[in-house]
Enzyme design. Structure first.
Site, PDB file in Angstrom:
ATOM      1  N   ASP A   1       0.857  -1.144   0.136  1.00  0.00           N
ATOM      2  CA  ASP A   1       0.188  -0.045   0.134  1.00  0.00           C
ATOM      3  C   ASP A   1       0.881   1.187   0.224  1.00  0.00           C
ATOM      4  O   ASP A   1       1.560   1.590   1.008  1.00  0.00           O
ATOM      5  CB  ASP A   1      -0.880  -0.073   1.213  1.00  0.00           C
ATOM      6  N   HIS A   2       0.988   1.850  -1.151  1.00  0.00           N
ATOM      7  CA  HIS A   2       2.083   2.803  -1.260  1.00  0.00           C
ATOM      8  C   HIS A   2       2.160   4.109  -0.188  1.00  0.00           C
ATOM      9  O   HIS A   2       2.970   4.668   0.106  1.00  0.00           O
ATOM     10  CB  HIS A   2       2.474   3.118  -2.498  1.00  0.00           C
TER      11      HIS A   2
ATOM     12  N   HIS B   1      -5.754   2.889   1.142  1.00  0.00           N
ATOM     13  CA  HIS B   1      -5.281   4.018   1.617  1.00  0.00           C
ATOM     14  C   HIS B   1      -5.626   4.632   2.901  1.00  0.00           C
ATOM     15  O   HIS B   1      -5.242   4.953   3.955  1.00  0.00           O
ATOM     16  CB  HIS B   1      -4.856   4.877   0.630  1.00  0.00           C
TER      17      HIS B   1
END
Ligand code: NAP
Length: 496
Positions: free
Chosen positions: A179-180, A242
């Site tokens: 999950d950047h 996110h």
């Protein structure tokens, strides 16, 4: 770092070009890759090694954060890369890949540590993982890790099916779910910042905090992703992953309280009551940064009758002694006024209940992007409502700041899962989201609209006003409306 091989499925794709190769290159420039390291890129396109290295160098020229990259360094980096054309559905391709990898490992003196990165469409995840296992590619004699990119399912059932398919072939601890947002430096700093600062740690609880607002707003529309986005929407594309990860990061507050526990403590919202706790909306035509833009339904590639949400906001409450009674308002949207990701902690003002004129509140603002910083708005001047800004910016700024993918890829190579989403968190997130998806599907939650370039729909302001709160930007524009004496509902003039 241990010698290792990085095997990239989807090496010819967009994500590889824009993010993965630039991240590996910048790690290489910083001396943060293993000294003995091989990259094997896979795709169906007919490149040979030389052409593929050229393609990578062009991508680095365009997308690396270090512009005007040094030709000698790029050539040295590109020499680590080999290209292997194969269809992910072809078992023989895996046999050939295994021989190639073994040969490369022998040449470079690698010890069989292998990281498989699946930068391909999600329907390939399970089958590729199974073929890696069946072909013996996972038995190189060292560690084997699998890194995958969202989307992790389309709903709770498909997410569970995905994890079941992956975990047949790989133990859960070897699967790294990227999950950047967890790779953004300010998000990574949150934990140590809070844990090492008693001043912050002491006040992050329901005694002092009135509410917490988590926002990720974009100014862009759907761009060339309309086909995908129209099937996903803001709830699936941003919120389930996110935004809920940001909630878990801020609410865990301290060491010893993990993200899974935060997500477990969120009160579920049932389908029939969803409309009381969430707001979904779609943008209409408007103006963003002085440019007139079409509404969502007029975007090319979007179904003109689409009911997809381009904005989603929700109020979440935690059943937890530290946070009980503190609403967490979370929102995300496209074509909003400002591009920003931030967490705003709104503090109670102890004088609120004693004074006829409510004094301004104090705020802690964690700016995650575009300019990472910690901002405070402090009511230093007593009762006149003047808020004094105080901004703390990390010393490491600008071009030198590592990108999320750099931090995450390095962690994956080191075997540090701290900043990856865990399967349990993903499943709990989907569990919370599923009744809301069901409400949408059954038309139990209205679809509001907001003009492109605004702060979102009026309904999202009402969601906070019901509890006597306002979004930070409204409070900032007029500090006197930021409070509700003695818990009364206040009325705010909405401007859109
Ligand atoms: P993309 O540009 O469409 O690339 C897909 C890649 O998959 C290509 O390298 C393609 O190789 C390969 N591929 C497709 N079918 C294959 C097959 N049968 N056998 C072998 N290789 C095959 O997609 P992307 O944007 O890079 O996205 C990759 C993944 O990251 C997706 O899961 C996506 O959801 C996720 N993601 C992307 C972004 C982004 O910003 N792009 C952001 C978040 C998540 P050939 O073309 O050479 O066949």
């Amino acid at each position: 770092m241990q010698p290792s091989a990085f095997v990239l499925f989807g090496g010819t794709g967009d994500l590889a070009k824009r993010k993965i190769f630039p991240a590996l290159y910048n790690l290489f420039l910083d001396g943060k890759l293993p000294e003995r390291f091989a990259i094997v890129a896979l795709g169906r396109k007919p490149f040979n090694d030389e052409l593929f290295r050229q393609h990578v160098k062009e991508s680095l020229g365009r997308f690396s954060r270090r512009e005007g990259a040094n030709a000698a360094a790029m050539a040295e980096f590109a020499a680590c890369i080999q290209y292997h054309a194969m269809d992910a559905g072809d078992p023989q391709g895996y046999e050939r890949l295994r021989s190639l990898l073994e040969q490369r490992e022998e040449e470079l003196g690698l010890t069989g540590n292998r990281l498989f990165y699946l930068s391909v469409a999600p329907e390939h995840f399970g089958p590729i993982a199974a073929r890696i296992r069946q072909s013996g590619l996972a038995d190189g004699g060292g560690w084997t890790r699998l890194v995958i990119e969202k989307p992790f399912g389309h709903d709770l059932a498909s997410a569970r099916a995905l994890s079941a398919a992956l975990h047949v072939s790989f133990p859960p601890e070897d699967v790294y779910y990227i999950d950047h947002y967890l790779g953004k430096p300010m998000v990574q700093n949150l934990q140590s910042l809070i844990a090492s600062n008693p001043v912050l740690k002491a006040v992050l609880n329901n005694r002092y905090v009135a509410n917490v607002q988590i926002t990720a707003s974009e100014t862009v529309g759907v761009e060339e992703r309309a086909g995908y986005y129209d099937r996903a929407g803001a709830l699936r594309d941003m919120f389930q992953n996110h935004m809920l990860q940001l909630l878990m990061m801020i609410a865990r507050r301290a060491e010893g309280y993990d993200k899974r526990q935060v997500m477990e403590s969120v009160y579920p919202v049932n389908r029939d009551e969803a409309a009381n706790h969430v707001v979904r909306a779609q943008y209409t035509a408007g103006s963003v940064a002085g440019r007139t833009v079409p509404g969502y339904l007029q975007e090319p590639g979007v179904d003109p009758g689409s009911a997809t949400d381009t904005y989603f906001a929700a109020r979440l409450m935690l059943d937890d002694p530290i946070w009980r009674g503190v609403p967490f308002y979370i929102r995300t949207g496209k074509r909003m006024k400002e591009k920003a990701t931030k967490i705003v902690v709104v503090f109670k003002n102890p004088l609120e209940s004693r004074l006829p004129e409510a004094p301004a509140r104090n705020y802690l603002i964690v700016n995650i992007q575009p300019n990472p910083s910690l901002d405070f708005r402090l009511n230093l001047s007593g009762l006149d409502g003047e808020l004094q800004p105080l901004s703390l910016q990390p010393a490491n700024r600008g071009e030198e700041e590592p990108e999320a993918y750099e931090l995450l890829l390095r962690d994956a190579l080191l075997g540090d899962p701290t900043f990856f989403a865990k399967w349990e968190e993903i499943e709990l997130s989907w569990k919370w989201v599923q009744p809301i998806l069901d409400a949408f599907a059954n038309r139990l939650a209205p679809l509001h609209t907001y003009p492109a370039g605004s702060n979102g729909p009026a309904a999202a302001d009402h969601l906070l006003a019901e509890d006597g709160h306002v979004w930070f930007e409204t409070a900032e524009a007029n500090p006197a409306v930021g409070v509700s004496p003695a818990g009364e509902t206040i009325s705010v003039a909405y401007e859109h």
